[in-house]
Every structure is written in C-alpha cells, then in structure tokens.
Design an enzyme around this catalytic site. Sequence first.
Site, PDB file in Angstrom:
ATOM      1  CG  ASN A 150     108.354  90.056 128.262  1.00  0.00           C
ATOM      2  OD1 ASN A 150     107.968  89.585 129.332  1.00  0.00           O
ATOM      3  ND2 ASN A 150     107.809  89.724 127.113  1.00  0.00           N
TER       4      ASN A 150
ATOM      5  CE1 TYR B 155     115.751  92.608 123.142  1.00  0.00           C
ATOM      6  CE2 TYR B 155     115.681  90.662 124.532  1.00  0.00           C
ATOM      7  CZ  TYR B 155     115.246  91.352 123.415  1.00  0.00           C
ATOM      8  OH  TYR B 155     114.315  90.792 122.571  1.00  0.00           O
TER       9      TYR B 155
ATOM     10  CB  ALA C 106     106.431  91.044 121.996  1.00  0.00           C
TER      11      ALA C 106
ATOM     12  CG  HIS D 134     113.056  97.717 117.973  1.00  0.00           C
ATOM     13  ND1 HIS D 134     111.993  97.194 118.665  1.00  0.00           N
ATOM     14  CD2 HIS D 134     112.556  98.308 116.861  1.00  0.00           C
ATOM     15  CE1 HIS D 134     110.885  97.454 117.973  1.00  0.00           C
ATOM     16  NE2 HIS D 134     111.201  98.131 116.890  1.00  0.00           N
TER      17      HIS D 134
HETATM   18  C1  DQA Z   1     112.743  94.588 121.165  1.00  0.00           C
HETATM   19  C2  DQA Z   1     112.722  93.612 119.982  1.00  0.00           C
HETATM   20  C3  DQA Z   1     111.414  92.848 119.925  1.00  0.00           C
HETATM   21  O1  DQA Z   1     111.416  91.961 118.831  1.00  0.00           O
HETATM   22  C4  DQA Z   1     111.240  92.042 121.213  1.00  0.00           C
HETATM   23  O2  DQA Z   1     109.998  91.367 121.205  1.00  0.00           O
HETATM   24  C5  DQA Z   1     111.417  92.845 122.426  1.00  0.00           C
HETATM   25  C6  DQA Z   1     112.456  93.879 122.482  1.00  0.00           C
HETATM   26  C7  DQA Z   1     114.107  95.288 121.321  1.00  0.00           C
HETATM   27  O3  DQA Z   1     114.173  96.267 122.044  1.00  0.00           O
HETATM   28  O4  DQA Z   1     115.098  94.837 120.739  1.00  0.00           O
HETATM   29  O5  DQA Z   1     110.773  92.614 123.444  1.00  0.00           O
HETATM   30  O6  DQA Z   1     111.779  95.590 120.944  1.00  0.00           O
END
Ligand code: DQA
Length: 166
Positions: free
Chosen positions: A29, A41, A96, A119
């Site tokens: 994603n 994000y 994820a 993240h």
């Molecule tokens: C993520 C945080 C994860 O919990 C989430 O599933 C993501 C993005 C982040 O970059 O903040 O897809 O890795």
Amino acid sequence: MGKISRLLCFLTLTDNRLMATITVLNGPNLNLLGIREPGLYGNQTLADIKHNLEQKAAELNHQLNFYQNNAEYQIVELIHEAYQAHVDFIIINPAAFTHTSVAIRDALLATKIPFIEVHLSNVHAREPFRKHSYFSDIAKGVICGLGATGYELALLAAHQILAERH
Ligand code: DQA
C-alpha cells in the site's frame, strides 16, 4: 541551506571515498502514498520519496536501489537478491508486514544485511496492534513518525554506520 543538506555536504566532504549499495524496500500500500490517508502518511508520493533519496544517495556517493511490493514473498525475494548482489545496507518500511511477517524477519536474519526500519507514521500513537514489530529487535535502528524525512535520516544513519565499518 537546510540542516539536512548542510549535514549531507559535510559528510560528503569528509568521506567521499565510501561507495556502498543501499536497497530501500517498501511494503504493501505504500504505492498509494499521496492519496492514502494523507493526515497520517503525508502528501508526498513514493515517486517523490524515491527521487529525493536517489539524489541524496548520489551526493553521498552511494548506489541506491528502490523497490515497492505488495506481496510478502516478493519482498523476501528482494532480500535474497540483495544478498546475492552484496548489498551493504537495507532501509525497509515493511508497512503492514511489520506486524505480521515472520518470513521477512527470517530473510533479514538469514542474510545478515544490516537494516534500519522506517515508518512514516508514529506507529506507537495508533492502534495497539501496530505497536508490535517483527523487525525492531533485530534492526540497527528504528525511525517512526517523521514522515518522508524518516527515509532521509535512515540514509544518513546508514552512511554513518557504513563509514564506521571501514
Ligand atoms: C507504516 C505503518 C504500518 O502500521 C502500516 O501498516 C503501513 C505504513 C508507516 O509507514 O507508517 O502501511 O509502515
């Protein structure tokens, strides 16, 4: 000139011999960055992040490979390929898979490629299931909650860790 650019200049001037290969891996994603929950994000697309990191890596005299994949097994394959190609360092946002993937953890353990976990969002300020990571205890470091800047900081940290190894 911003603080990060000044630091980059300094690091480049003080250590322009080091040439390493760094692979950046992005999980599911993250190809939707820009339209995906921008409040969490940010507005930058993954292409923006890639472009910026490629520029910074070139300034530091490193080769950068940048990938995104939605499939767990493909990320495992990319780690195996990184091992075969003697990649020096991995920066990974497992997305994820952070909270689920023993397979990706095992690939990183098997290949022993040092890595930083990134993240964009602050996973500790979100749902309880995001607090657990299959990577943090085996990572060189973890950066979260700083948006796209986290990738830049991870690159600088990787540069420093690699320089200390030489
Ligand atoms: C993520 C945080 C994860 O919990 C989430 O599933 C993501 C993005 C982040 O970059 O903040 O897809 O890795």
